[in-house]
Design a protein around this motif. Structure first.
Motif, mmCIF file in Angstrom:
data_model
loop_
_atom_site.group_PDB
_atom_site.id
_atom_site.type_symbol
_atom_site.label_atom_id
_atom_site.label_comp_id
_atom_site.label_asym_id
_atom_site.label_seq_id
_atom_site.Cartn_x
_atom_site.Cartn_y
_atom_site.Cartn_z
ATOM 1 N N UNK A 1 25.145 -25.261 -16.536
ATOM 2 C CA UNK A 1 23.844 -24.702 -16.923
ATOM 3 C C UNK A 1 23.950 -23.990 -18.266
ATOM 4 N N UNK A 2 22.840 -23.976 -19.006
ATOM 5 C CA UNK A 2 22.795 -23.319 -20.317
ATOM 6 C C UNK A 2 21.489 -22.536 -20.449
ATOM 7 N N UNK A 3 21.551 -21.393 -21.149
ATOM 8 C CA UNK A 3 20.358 -20.605 -21.457
ATOM 9 C C UNK A 3 20.554 -19.984 -22.834
ATOM 10 N N UNK A 4 19.552 -20.124 -23.679
ATOM 11 C CA UNK A 4 19.631 -19.621 -25.054
ATOM 12 C C UNK A 4 19.083 -18.208 -25.157
ATOM 13 N N UNK A 5 19.617 -17.462 -26.135
ATOM 14 C CA UNK A 5 19.089 -16.149 -26.482
ATOM 15 C C UNK A 5 18.381 -16.259 -27.823
ATOM 16 N N UNK A 6 17.430 -15.403 -28.060
ATOM 17 C CA UNK A 6 16.646 -15.450 -29.298
ATOM 18 C C UNK A 6 17.506 -15.213 -30.534
ATOM 19 N N UNK A 7 18.599 -14.456 -30.408
ATOM 20 C CA UNK A 7 19.447 -14.148 -31.564
ATOM 21 C C UNK A 7 20.472 -15.233 -31.878
ATOM 22 N N UNK A 8 20.447 -16.329 -31.139
ATOM 23 C CA UNK A 8 21.392 -17.412 -31.386
ATOM 24 C C UNK A 8 22.543 -17.464 -30.400
ATOM 25 N N UNK A 9 22.636 -16.486 -29.520
ATOM 26 C CA UNK A 9 23.667 -16.505 -28.491
ATOM 27 C C UNK A 9 23.334 -17.517 -27.409
ATOM 28 N N UNK A 10 24.309 -17.753 -26.540
ATOM 29 C CA UNK A 10 24.158 -18.776 -25.510
ATOM 30 C C UNK A 10 24.876 -18.334 -24.247
ATOM 31 N N UNK A 11 24.198 -18.434 -23.110
ATOM 32 C CA UNK A 11 24.824 -18.216 -21.812
ATOM 33 C C UNK A 11 25.241 -19.574 -21.271
ATOM 34 N N UNK A 12 26.444 -19.629 -20.716
ATOM 35 C CA UNK A 12 27.011 -20.880 -20.216
ATOM 36 C C UNK A 12 27.443 -20.687 -18.773
ATOM 37 N N UNK A 13 26.821 -21.432 -17.874
ATOM 38 C CA UNK A 13 27.226 -21.420 -16.479
ATOM 39 C C UNK A 13 28.230 -22.532 -16.248
ATOM 40 N N UNK A 14 29.301 -22.208 -15.551
ATOM 41 C CA UNK A 14 30.346 -23.203 -15.278
ATOM 42 C C UNK A 14 30.652 -23.236 -13.783
ATOM 43 N N UNK A 15 31.588 -24.077 -13.435
ATOM 44 C CA UNK A 15 32.046 -24.182 -12.045
ATOM 45 C C UNK A 15 32.822 -22.944 -11.606
ATOM 46 N N UNK A 16 33.222 -22.084 -12.567
ATOM 47 C CA UNK A 16 34.033 -20.912 -12.218
ATOM 48 C C UNK A 16 33.482 -19.612 -12.776
ATOM 49 N N UNK A 17 32.232 -19.586 -13.197
ATOM 50 C CA UNK A 17 31.682 -18.323 -13.657
ATOM 51 C C UNK A 17 30.668 -18.463 -14.771
ATOM 52 N N UNK A 18 30.347 -17.314 -15.335
ATOM 53 C CA UNK A 18 29.342 -17.192 -16.380
ATOM 54 C C UNK A 18 30.034 -16.760 -17.667
ATOM 55 N N UNK A 19 29.784 -17.473 -18.745
ATOM 56 C CA UNK A 19 30.367 -17.148 -20.044
ATOM 57 C C UNK A 19 29.255 -16.887 -21.044
ATOM 58 N N UNK A 20 29.605 -16.215 -22.133
ATOM 59 C CA UNK A 20 28.648 -15.956 -23.201
ATOM 60 C C UNK A 20 29.264 -16.397 -24.520
ATOM 61 N N UNK A 21 28.468 -17.059 -25.348
ATOM 62 C CA UNK A 21 28.893 -17.440 -26.689
ATOM 63 C C UNK A 21 27.985 -16.687 -27.644
ATOM 64 N N UNK A 22 28.590 -15.905 -28.555
ATOM 65 C CA UNK A 22 27.766 -15.125 -29.475
ATOM 66 C C UNK A 22 27.270 -15.998 -30.617
ATOM 67 N N UNK A 23 26.459 -15.429 -31.502
ATOM 68 C CA UNK A 23 25.838 -16.230 -32.558
ATOM 69 C C UNK A 23 26.844 -16.746 -33.586
ATOM 70 N N UNK A 24 28.055 -16.194 -33.598
ATOM 71 C CA UNK A 24 29.122 -16.747 -34.439
ATOM 72 C C UNK A 24 29.907 -17.835 -33.698
ATOM 73 N N UNK A 25 29.438 -18.160 -32.520
ATOM 74 C CA UNK A 25 29.997 -19.207 -31.667
ATOM 75 C C UNK A 25 31.397 -18.876 -31.158
ATOM 76 N N UNK A 26 31.601 -17.586 -30.866
ATOM 77 C CA UNK A 26 32.831 -17.134 -30.218
ATOM 78 C C UNK A 26 32.527 -16.891 -28.755
ATOM 79 N N UNK A 27 33.428 -17.323 -27.896
ATOM 80 C CA UNK A 27 33.264 -17.067 -26.466
ATOM 81 C C UNK A 27 33.670 -15.625 -26.216
ATOM 82 N N UNK A 28 32.783 -14.890 -25.587
ATOM 83 C CA UNK A 28 33.073 -13.495 -25.279
ATOM 84 C C UNK A 28 33.178 -13.323 -23.776
#
Length: 187
Positions: free
Chosen positions: A135-162
């Motif tokens: 699953x994917x969900x976008x943020x207005x500032x360019x960030x991205x939430x990423x749902x996976x088989x093992x949890x929830x991840x966030x990618x910031x607007x510089x495209x770094x996984x946090x």
């Protein structure tokens, strides 16, 4: 009573008008399949980019429809710039108009339009929690939430996984199946 008679007359004409419309209207739907260049017959995700291209994810690759033909993007283990896995599970156009493609077993890929290739974010120490992106969900500032088989991840607007927020560890199940951002910005 004049209004009732007028409304009744209009209702009687509706079937005639609908029948006339069917004769005048062109068919709006087209059935597109592998004979037209779709990489595989089972559609798993759809997106429309800012240029009006329709993207179709399948269990065998990704296809871009320009209104006339498909251009297919397939997984090639010998090409690091190809789609990382052929099974597309989800897609999203973010706030900056970038296409993100979640795959069943290859992580997340961002389509680099200028180069007509993909940049992949896999799993691991500086990557996603799992290669199965669901699953994917976008943020207005360019960030991205990423749902996976093992949890929830966030990618910031510089495209770094946090690191995911602390509350994500309290989810009843770490297998994320869907994500949605509300109008007020809540996930």
């Amino acid at each position: 009573s004049g209004v009732v008679i007028g409304l009744a007359s209009l209702l009687l004409l509706l079937p005639v008008r609908a029948a006339q419309w069917e004769q005048m209207a062109d068919t709006v739907f087209q059935h597109l399949n592998t004979d037209h260049g779709l990489p595989q017959g089972t559609a798993t995700a759809l997106a429309e980019d800012n240029d009006g291209f329709l993207w179709g994810g399948t269990q065998g690759g990704l296809a871009r429809w320009d209104g006339y033909r498909f251009h297919s993007y397939l997984s090639n283990p010998y090409d690091p710039n190809s789609l990382p896995d052929g099974f597309v599970s989800c897609m999203l156009i973010d706030a900056r108009g970038q296409l993100w493609v979640g795959t069943n077993g290859g992580g997340l890929a961002r389509y680099v339009r200028e180069l007509d290739r993909f940049q992949t974010i896999g799993a691991g120490a500086r990557g996603l929690s799992h290669v199965g992106v669901t699953a994917l969900a976008a943020e207005a500032d360019g960030g991205l939430w990423v749902g996976t088989e093992a949890g929830l991840d966030h990618i910031d607007k510089q495209q770094r996984v946090t690191a995911p927020p602390d509350w994500s560890r309290q989810l009843p199940d770490l297998r994320i199946r869907a994500l949605l951002k509300s109008r007020d910005g809540a996930l």
